[in-house]
Design an enzyme around this catalytic site. Structure first.
Site, PDB file in Angstrom:
ATOM      1  N   LYS A  51      35.088  -3.322  29.275  1.00 49.06           N
ATOM      2  CA  LYS A  51      35.955  -2.389  27.884  1.00 49.06           C
ATOM      3  C   LYS A  51      34.682  -2.208  27.046  1.00 49.06           C
ATOM      4  O   LYS A  51      33.584  -2.876  26.628  1.00 49.06           O
ATOM      5  CB  LYS A  51      36.937  -3.655  27.487  1.00 49.06           C
ATOM      6  CG  LYS A  51      36.385  -4.938  26.869  1.00 49.06           C
ATOM      7  CD  LYS A  51      37.405  -6.044  26.841  1.00 49.06           C
ATOM      8  CE  LYS A  51      36.782  -7.452  26.414  1.00 49.06           C
ATOM      9  NZ  LYS A  51      37.828  -8.499  26.212  1.00 49.06           N
ATOM     10  N   TYR A 272      18.772  -2.931  -2.676  1.00 49.36           N
ATOM     11  CA  TYR A 272      19.933  -2.472  -3.451  1.00 49.36           C
ATOM     12  C   TYR A 272      20.214  -4.117  -4.379  1.00 49.36           C
ATOM     13  O   TYR A 272      20.078  -4.977  -3.655  1.00 49.36           O
ATOM     14  CB  TYR A 272      21.195  -2.183  -2.572  1.00 49.36           C
ATOM     15  CG  TYR A 272      21.101  -0.827  -2.184  1.00 49.36           C
ATOM     16  CD1 TYR A 272      21.100   0.077  -3.193  1.00 49.36           C
ATOM     17  CD2 TYR A 272      21.063  -0.480  -0.844  1.00 49.36           C
ATOM     18  CE1 TYR A 272      21.292   1.609  -2.867  1.00 49.36           C
ATOM     19  CE2 TYR A 272      21.173   0.913  -0.341  1.00 49.36           C
ATOM     20  CZ  TYR A 272      21.503   1.967  -1.491  1.00 49.36           C
ATOM     21  OH  TYR A 272      21.287   3.154  -0.959  1.00 49.36           O
TER      22      TYR A 272
HETATM   23  C1  LIG Z   1      37.195  -9.509  27.094  1.00 52.48           C
HETATM   24  C2  LIG Z   1      37.972 -10.400  28.150  1.00 52.48           C
HETATM   25  C3  LIG Z   1      37.386 -10.986  29.227  1.00 52.48           C
HETATM   26  C4  LIG Z   1      35.674 -11.234  29.110  1.00 52.48           C
HETATM   27  O1  LIG Z   1      35.179 -12.123  28.224  1.00 52.48           O
HETATM   28  P1  LIG Z   1      33.773 -12.563  28.228  1.00 52.48           P
HETATM   29  O2  LIG Z   1      33.675 -13.917  27.292  1.00 52.48           O
HETATM   30  O3  LIG Z   1      33.079 -11.411  27.674  1.00 52.48           O
HETATM   31  O4  LIG Z   1      33.318 -13.006  29.629  1.00 52.48           O
HETATM   32  C5  LIG Z   1      37.851 -11.729  30.158  1.00 52.48           C
HETATM   33  N1  LIG Z   1      39.396 -11.529  30.161  1.00 52.48           N
HETATM   34  C6  LIG Z   1      40.033 -11.165  29.112  1.00 52.48           C
HETATM   35  C7  LIG Z   1      41.571 -11.134  29.142  1.00 52.48           C
HETATM   36  C8  LIG Z   1      39.247 -10.333  28.003  1.00 52.48           C
HETATM   37  O5  LIG Z   1      39.963  -9.857  26.952  1.00 52.48           O
END
Ligand SMILES: *Cc1c(COP(=O)(O)O)cnc(C)c1O
Length: 377
Positions: A51, A272
């Site tokens: 994702k 800044y």
């Molecule tokens: C993002 C996600 C993962 C992966 O998690 P990591 O901690 O990056 O391994 C697995 N399951 C779900 C439901 C997620 O939203």
């Protein structure tokens, strides 16, 4: 290009893109992390969570590399991400959408042969009616909420949904799953509680595969591996468990060029707001990376770059397109206009940077900018 990344200077071999910062993504290290996780969970499988553009690394390249290593299960958050990746994924490999269906996108999902993670009874009904409409049996994953209160069917509907699934030939429940809220905290009792709920769900859906572990969950032990574990950050080199040694390889390295150097007398304000004031004569270098490139602004007066293993602290605020670092500790002629310094690499992992910025490696990765020249190795 490796020459450019290692010799510490762009001008020796000029970047073709005009970029002044270079992100290298080591697909070899990614593949080895995948293999390591596979051997930890075997005979269970590893699904790759890709994702958010594979956590900022580039989903297309990551998916191709993992397919070549034999990965056949991919998870994204949204249908749009799945539709983009689906053409890359061969037959026999599948793409799941964690956030599930949106009202009205069931047919797009079905026709693209993408598997939704059904998160509510309503979504289940919508998916079932899409199946009837298409005269097709449709695959689904069902997520149950075992304690995170974020996504998934509440447990009070477990029995009725299980019965509905048994009576509904339109949907093939390939996978039942849940997500751990505290997997990175090995001592937390919520892990056991969630696992125990998941085990009862798996008993009821005996014909479906089950999945509860994310990256950190894999490190909680065999009981958490189920039939398939969903690995994200560990594939990309993030430490799965806070405060323990990370046995995974770093996948990302980031170097950026010096765009200017100067010597300043004591009393000089930097950046800044003039938050940093030189207490002595200092040598400063301005580096071509800022918060618009994903470098957290919270690294102002806190973060560092590295050169020859030497820590070069960020002085003053992180700007949109640059930071200023203190290079007084280096020999005068070591860094000049066009030289490269390390932001992420052997001396500073994504977890180190996250700690200094008060965030997690996930956020460092998913914010990686798009002005970098990206190199896949
Ligand atoms: C993002 C996600 C993962 C992966 O998690 P990591 O901690 O990056 O391994 C697995 N399951 C779900 C439901 C997620 O939203």
């Amino acid at each position: 290009m490796t020459a450019r990344m290692t010799d510490g200077c762009i001008s020796k071999k000029r970047a073709m893109t005009g970029a002044a910062a270079f992100l290298e993504i080591d697909l070899g290290a990614l593949g080895r992390n995948y293999e390591k996780l596979c051997s930890m969970v075997a005979p269970a499988l590893i699904a790759a969570v890709v994702k958010a553009d594979a956590y900022g690394l580039g989903a297309e390249e990551v998916v191709k590399a993992l397919l070549a290593k034999g990965c056949r299960h991919f998870f994204v958050a949204e249908l749009a991400e799945a539709i983009r990746l689906k053409p890359l994924v061969d037959r026999g490999a599948c793409v799941f959408v964690l956030n599930g269906l949106q009202p009205g996108n069931e047919l797009d999902c079905a026709l693209s042969e993408i598997i939704p993670v059904v998160n509510s009874v309503e979504q289940w009904q919508a998916w079932s009616s899409a199946a009837r409409q298409l005269y097709r049996r449709l695959p689904a994953a069902i997520q149950f909420d075992t304690g995170m209160s974020r996504l998934g069917v509440p447990l009070e509907y477990l029995t009725s949904l299980a019965k509905a699934c048994q009576n509904d030939q339109n949907i093939e429940v390939r996978l039942v799953m849940s997500h751990l809220a505290s997997a990175d905290n090995q001592g937390c009792s919520q892990n056991r509680e969630q696992l125990s709920e998941m085990e009862s769900i798996a008993d009821i859906f005996a014909g479906s595969a089950f999945s509860i572990a994310n990256s950190s969950g894999i490190f909680l032990g065999k009981a958490y591996h189920g039939d398939i574990a969903r690995a994200g950050v560990a594939l990309y080199g993030g430490a799965p468990t806070a405060g323990t040694t990370n046995s995974l390889e770093q996948v990302v390295s980031l170097k950026a060029a010096v765009i200017q150097t100067r010597r300043v007398p004591p009393g000089t304000k930097v950046g800044y707001g003039g938050t940093f004031v030189a207490e002595r004569t200092m040598r400063l270098a301005t580096i071509a990376v800022g918060y618009a490139d994903g470098l957290p602004r919270s690294l102002s007066d806190r973060g560092a770059a590295y050169c020859d293993g030497m820590r070069l602290p960020v002085v003053g605020r992180v700007s949109m397109d640059s930071i200023t670092i203190d290079v007084t500790a280096l020999p005068d002629d070591r860094l000049s206009w066009g030289s490269l310094v390390e932001l992420i690499g052997p001396h500073q992992t994504i977890d180190d940077m996250a700690r200094d910025a008060g965030t997690i490696s996930y956020e460092i990765l998913t914010r990686l900018g798009h002005r970098y020249e990206r190199q896949y190795r």
